[in-house]
Design a protein around this motif. Structure first.
Motif, short mmCIF file in Angstrom:
data_model
loop_
_atom_site.label_atom_id
_atom_site.label_comp_id
_atom_site.label_asym_id
_atom_site.label_seq_id
_atom_site.Cartn_x
_atom_site.Cartn_y
_atom_site.Cartn_z
N TYR A 237 -2.94 -9.82 0.18
CA TYR A 237 -3.62 -8.78 0.17
C TYR A 237 -5.08 -8.81 -0.77
CZ TYR A 237 0.98 -6.63 1.24
OH TYR A 237 2.03 -6.44 2.12
N ARG B 19 -6.16 -6.32 -3.89
CA ARG B 19 -5.63 -4.98 -3.58
C ARG B 19 -4.23 -4.89 -4.21
NH1 ARG B 19 -7.16 -6.83 1.43
NH2 ARG B 19 -9.03 -5.80 2.44
N TRP C 36 -12.82 -3.03 -2.24
CA TRP C 36 -11.99 -4.25 -2.93
C TRP C 36 -12.44 -5.44 -2.64
CZ3 TRP C 36 -8.09 -2.72 -5.85
CH2 TRP C 36 -7.46 -1.63 -5.55
N PRO D 20 1.02 -1.34 -0.04
CA PRO D 20 -0.14 -0.05 -0.09
C PRO D 20 0.93 1.13 -0.01
CG PRO D 20 0.18 -1.09 2.28
CD PRO D 20 0.79 -1.99 1.31
N ALA E 141 -10.86 1.13 -2.68
CA ALA E 141 -9.98 1.33 -3.52
C ALA E 141 -9.98 3.04 -3.78
CB ALA E 141 -10.22 0.79 -4.92
N TRP F 196 -4.26 1.49 -3.58
CA TRP F 196 -4.84 1.40 -2.34
C TRP F 196 -3.71 1.77 -1.45
CZ3 TRP F 196 -3.90 -2.54 1.80
CH2 TRP F 196 -2.66 -3.38 1.65
#
Length: 422
Positions: free
Chosen positions: A349, A352, A321, A270, A303, A295
């Protein structure tokens, strides 16, 4: 009347619709009239002129069998989008039912984005059903002024700066319109070439990357049947992508040429929200287009949608997401999205991911990539975990806009919201 659109569409009874858009009013009008005259069979032309919108009116022209029918339409509670929906959509249905009309050409005012119109055809009911039950988008044509398009597509000017605008709350830029018209087109019709050969080359290199699934021609000597036949099978033909749709259609050249380059930035970890916010400045100088999903650590369930054109940048909520939802709720989303998510699923994840496409014409793509990568969480920040991520300062303001008729299962963003709406 039985018609079959090119590009592998199935034969049906709907009236084919050709949408013509562009920033240069004279060139767009000439293109629309040439298409009307050159389309097979009897073709009607519909145009709403917005030059009197400041006085609360639209001027409408319907041309059929070389007869012009002019009328004035009063704005519905001051909203351009609502007025177009309440007049344009029923008019398209009426024309499709008119005996002898085999095609319709929709000539858009420069302020009207074809994506918003096509979204309305598919989503806005008129008398209980959507207009795409009666008309089918055959093609979207963009009339491009080769001498001005690149300057417009990289401009910071708002519509108000150019003496244009669909209302007091219309904050769109010239670049938004120039880029949006070309990006949504199935074919590009060039007017006179730029006198500067370097500008001409760079304009075409940008368009090859922005709209790779398009056919090209010149307005001078335009052969309508030939142009329509050359539109690629993978052209969108009015299909509207949500925020989780493909970021690029077709196969754009990925190698740099004439200073023009495509950057595809992808990563799984992220972004730090504050560092990403600071890095976004890199997308505003020398960049024609940015589109992407991201993200950020402080909001792992939603998102972030990024979109820029020229010197303007928009950030929005692209919805949840899939990994943030119970699996039984995934059925509300498009099959294509669920398939793509399953193919790219990550053990930690889920779906993502950072997926950002940037088209540059006067910027260092490698430097943009470096700045975006520096905005990702470090190994130490990543290891700190979500409880710590949630405490990061978050400068982004995400909000939803309720002036929309969309079905959340069909689209995550409503492009009609950007057309001088309520």
């Amino acid at each position: 009347m039985e018609t079959g659109a090119p590009g592998g569409r199935s034969t049906d009874q709907r009236t084919p619709l050709i949408v013509v858009c562009g920033l240069d009013q004279d060139q767009t009008a000439a293109t629309a009239e040439t298409v009307r005259a050159g389309a097979p069979g009897t073709t009607a032309l519909l145009h709403h002129d917005l030059h009197r919108v400041g006085d609360g009116f639209l001027d409408k022209r319907v041309r059929h069998r070389d007869r012009d029918i002019d009328s004035t339409v009063e704005l519905v509670h001051g909203c351009v989008s609502c007025t177009l929906r309440e007049d344009l959509l029923p008019e398209l249905r009426r024309l499709s039912a008119t005996p002898g009309v085999e095609h319709i050409v929709l000539h858009l005012d420069p302020l009207v984005e074809p994506e918003a119109i096509c979204w309305s055809l598919q989503q806005v009911p008129v008398d209980g059903r959507t207009v795409d039950e009666d008309v089918v988008v055959h093609a979207v044509l963009n009339a491009v002024d080769g001498a001005r398009w690149l300057a417009d597509a990289s401009s910071e000017d708002t519509l108000a700066d150019r003496g244009l605008g669909g209302g007091t709350d219309d904050e769109r830029t010239i670049a938004q319109l120039a880029v949006g018209h070309a990006e949504f087109a199935d074919a590009i019709v060039f007017g006179p070439a730029a006198e500067d050969g370097w500008t001409e080359v760079r304009t075409r290199e940008v368009l090859r990357r922005l709209a790779p699934a398009t056919a090209w021609t010149q307005l001078d000597g335009l052969d309508v049947a030939d142009l329509l036949a050359r539109i690629p099978d993978n052209a969108r033909r009015g299909d509207v992508d949500g925020a989780h749709g493909p970021l690029l259609r077709g196969q754009p050249p990925m190698e740099p040429d004439s200073g023009v380059e495509v950057l595809l930035f992808e990563d799984r970890r992220p972004f730090h929200p504050q560092r990403l916010h600071e890095a976004l400045d890199a997308l505003l100088d020398g960049v024609v287009r940015t589109r992407g999903r991201a993200w950020i650590a402080s909001r792992p369930d939603s998102a972030l949608w990024l979109e820029s054109a020229g010197g303007g940048l928009a950030v929005g909520d692209a919805g949840p997401w899939l990994a943030a939802l119970p699996e039984q709720e995934w059925t509300q989303f498009a099959d294509e999205r669920r398939l793509r998510a399953s193919l790219q699923w990550d053990e930690h994840y889920g779906d993502r991911a950072q997926e950002i496409v940037v088209i540059t014409h006067d910027a260092d793509a490698a430097e943009i990539s470096r700045r975006l990568r520096a905005a990702l969480l470090t190994d130490e920040e990543l290891a700190a975990g979500r409880d710590v991520w949630a405490q990061h300062q978050d400068p982004f303001e995400w909000h939803s806009d309720d002036c929309s008729d969309e079905d959340p299962a069909d689209a995550d963003l409503d492009p009609a919201r950007g057309s001088g709406g309520c």
